[in-house]
Scaffold this motif. Structure first.
Motif, PDB file in Angstrom:
ATOM      1  N   VAL A   1      41.123  47.208  39.436  1.00 54.58           N
ATOM      2  CA  VAL A   1      41.182  48.636  39.092  1.00 54.58           C
ATOM      3  C   VAL A   1      40.504  48.862  37.747  1.00 54.58           C
ATOM      4  O   VAL A   1      40.734  48.125  36.790  1.00 54.58           O
ATOM      5  N   THR A   2      39.666  49.889  37.679  1.00 57.37           N
ATOM      6  CA  THR A   2      39.083  50.255  36.398  1.00 57.37           C
ATOM      7  C   THR A   2      38.896  51.763  36.344  1.00 57.37           C
ATOM      8  O   THR A   2      39.108  52.470  37.330  1.00 57.37           O
ATOM      9  N   VAL A   3      38.520  52.248  35.172  1.00 55.93           N
ATOM     10  CA  VAL A   3      38.309  53.684  34.941  1.00 55.93           C
ATOM     11  C   VAL A   3      36.937  53.881  34.290  1.00 55.93           C
ATOM     12  O   VAL A   3      36.343  52.919  33.801  1.00 55.93           O
ATOM     13  N   PRO A   4      36.436  55.120  34.278  1.00 55.94           N
ATOM     14  CA  PRO A   4      35.107  55.378  33.702  1.00 55.94           C
ATOM     15  C   PRO A   4      35.116  55.358  32.166  1.00 55.94           C
ATOM     16  O   PRO A   4      34.806  56.331  31.508  1.00 55.94           O
ATOM     17  N   ASP A   5      35.474  54.231  31.615  1.00 57.57           N
ATOM     18  CA  ASP A   5      35.514  54.047  30.164  1.00 57.57           C
ATOM     19  C   ASP A   5      34.730  52.776  29.865  1.00 57.57           C
ATOM     20  O   ASP A   5      34.948  51.748  30.527  1.00 57.57           O
ATOM     21  N   PRO A   6      33.810  52.798  28.903  1.00 51.46           N
ATOM     22  CA  PRO A   6      32.958  51.631  28.660  1.00 51.46           C
ATOM     23  C   PRO A   6      33.735  50.342  28.440  1.00 51.46           C
ATOM     24  O   PRO A   6      33.374  49.292  28.987  1.00 51.46           O
ATOM     25  N   ALA A   7      34.818  50.394  27.667  1.00 50.34           N
ATOM     26  CA  ALA A   7      35.611  49.186  27.403  1.00 50.34           C
ATOM     27  C   ALA A   7      36.280  48.687  28.676  1.00 50.34           C
ATOM     28  O   ALA A   7      36.312  47.475  28.950  1.00 50.34           O
ATOM     29  N   ALA A   8      36.801  49.623  29.473  1.00 46.02           N
ATOM     30  CA  ALA A   8      37.471  49.241  30.728  1.00 46.02           C
ATOM     31  C   ALA A   8      36.475  48.643  31.715  1.00 46.02           C
ATOM     32  O   ALA A   8      36.791  47.681  32.426  1.00 46.02           O
ATOM     33  N   ILE A   9      35.270  49.204  31.762  1.00 40.37           N
ATOM     34  CA  ILE A   9      34.235  48.702  32.667  1.00 40.37           C
ATOM     35  C   ILE A   9      33.824  47.278  32.262  1.00 40.37           C
ATOM     36  O   ILE A   9      33.667  46.394  33.104  1.00 40.37           O
ATOM     37  N   THR A  10      33.673  47.063  30.956  1.00 40.42           N
ATOM     38  CA  THR A  10      33.339  45.730  30.447  1.00 40.42           C
ATOM     39  C   THR A  10      34.420  44.729  30.815  1.00 40.42           C
ATOM     40  O   THR A  10      34.138  43.600  31.258  1.00 40.42           O
ATOM     41  N   ASP A  11      35.691  45.127  30.655  1.00 39.30           N
ATOM     42  CA  ASP A  11      36.806  44.239  30.977  1.00 39.30           C
ATOM     43  C   ASP A  11      36.920  43.997  32.484  1.00 39.30           C
ATOM     44  O   ASP A  11      37.317  42.912  32.916  1.00 39.30           O
ATOM     45  N   ALA A  12      36.593  45.003  33.283  1.00 43.60           N
ATOM     46  CA  ALA A  12      36.618  44.824  34.738  1.00 43.60           C
ATOM     47  C   ALA A  12      35.556  43.811  35.151  1.00 43.60           C
ATOM     48  O   ALA A  12      35.796  42.954  36.011  1.00 43.60           O
ATOM     49  N   TYR A  13      34.394  43.883  34.538  1.00 43.76           N
ATOM     50  CA  TYR A  13      33.325  42.917  34.815  1.00 43.76           C
ATOM     51  C   TYR A  13      33.781  41.503  34.448  1.00 43.76           C
ATOM     52  O   TYR A  13      33.547  40.544  35.193  1.00 43.76           O
ATOM     53  N   ALA A  14      34.473  41.378  33.306  1.00 44.47           N
ATOM     54  CA  ALA A  14      34.985  40.073  32.872  1.00 44.47           C
ATOM     55  C   ALA A  14      35.986  39.536  33.883  1.00 44.47           C
ATOM     56  O   ALA A  14      36.022  38.326  34.161  1.00 44.47           O
ATOM     57  N   THR A  15      36.794  40.417  34.464  1.00 46.60           N
ATOM     58  CA  THR A  15      37.767  40.002  35.481  1.00 46.60           C
ATOM     59  C   THR A  15      37.058  39.513  36.734  1.00 46.60           C
ATOM     60  O   THR A  15      37.443  38.507  37.338  1.00 46.60           O
TER      61      THR A  15
END
Length: 277
Positions: free
Chosen positions: A148-162
């Motif tokens: 799960v992620t949201v349209p936030d740059p930090a969240a997108i970066t963390d989703a990619y890391a996951t």
């Protein structure tokens, strides 16, 4: 869902995120509610070690939880909470003491009594955010992984890391975009993550778009009221979105593979987890 003569197999679906605050637990609980309402037998396991909160979201009272089980003060059947018809909660622990059990002891203790849950169709595992060892174990052992992620740059970066961490052990995972303006925004973000992941992580990565949930004040209103948005606001767009996501998961349920009886249910999951140590 049609019954067959095959061994019963519970479908394990891990819901995770790269960072907190993206609505992972809200999605897990509402998805569980929608599936249960449709007649699917669902368990939801609050595996966010040290930060468990599903009892609050489902508005149920917890007397004993996973910590009592680990300490030998309760059996698994003693801590199960019947939320509604077809839906049971395995409550987690929000204190620090459970962190002392963050090793194979957790899974070994589960395995002793796991047959209690073998009649479930689905077990949703609400994991912790981030890429801790505990979270990784659940991502490796689950049949399906939803990031799960949201349209936030930090969240997108963390989703990619996951995605990157999960891809060490599996090549298939689903992504769900929460709090988006519309499906176009959701698909745009997903396709960007997918493109970078295929180029940089592994070219056989099977990262699929599971769906989106629109940003809507009704969702936060429901959370504040300790209610489920899908139940409180059934005609809202987010409720329509979560129903569409549930339909996708049911399609996967109907394509379950044959398994040996001893590998079925939660015991099968815990066996797979223990093998990771």
């Amino acid at each position: 869902m049609h019954k067959s003569n095959r061994a019963k197999k519970t479908r394990f679906i891990a819901v995770t995120s790269g960072k907190g605050g993206v609505g992972k637990s809200t999605i897990s609980s509402n998805l569980a509610y929608i599936l249960a309402s449709a007649g699917v037998k669902v368990g939801i396991f609050d595996a966010d070690i040290g930060l468990a909160n599903l009892d609050v979201m489902l508005n149920v009272s917890v007397k004993k939880n996973i910590l009592h089980l680990l300490k030998g003060e309760a059996r698994l059947e003693d801590i199960l909470i019947r939320v509604m018809e077809n839906l049971v909660l395995i409550p987690g622990e929000s204190g620090e003491e459970i962190l002392n059990y963050s090793d194979s002891a957790i899974f070994a203790q589960f395995m002793k009594e796991a047959e209690v849950l073998n009649d479930l169709d689905v077990l949703i595992i609400d994991t912790g955010a981030g890429i801790s060892k505990n979270t990784q174990l659940f991502l490796q052992a689950a049949d399906d992984v939803i990031i799960v992620t949201v349209p936030d740059p930090a969240a997108i970066t963390d989703a990619y890391a996951t995605v990157k961490v999960a891809a060490r052990e599996r090549n298939d995972m689903w992504m769900l975009l929460n709090q988006v303006a519309n499906e176009q925004e959701a698909l745009s973000i997903f396709e960007r993550i997918q493109r970078v992941a295929l180029a940089n992580i592994r070219d056989d990565l099977d990262l699929q778009f599971l769906g989106k949930i629109n940003a809507d004040q009704k969702v936060s209103n429901a959370v504040k009221r300790r209610a489920l948005f899908a139940q409180t606001y059934p005609a809202s767009i987010p409720s329509s979105d979560i129903r569409a996501i549930a339909r996708e998961l049911v399609k996967k349920l109907e394509r379950q593979v044959y398994v040996k009886p001893k590998e079925s249910g939660l015991a099968g999951l815990m066996k797979r987890l223990k093998e990771q140590f």
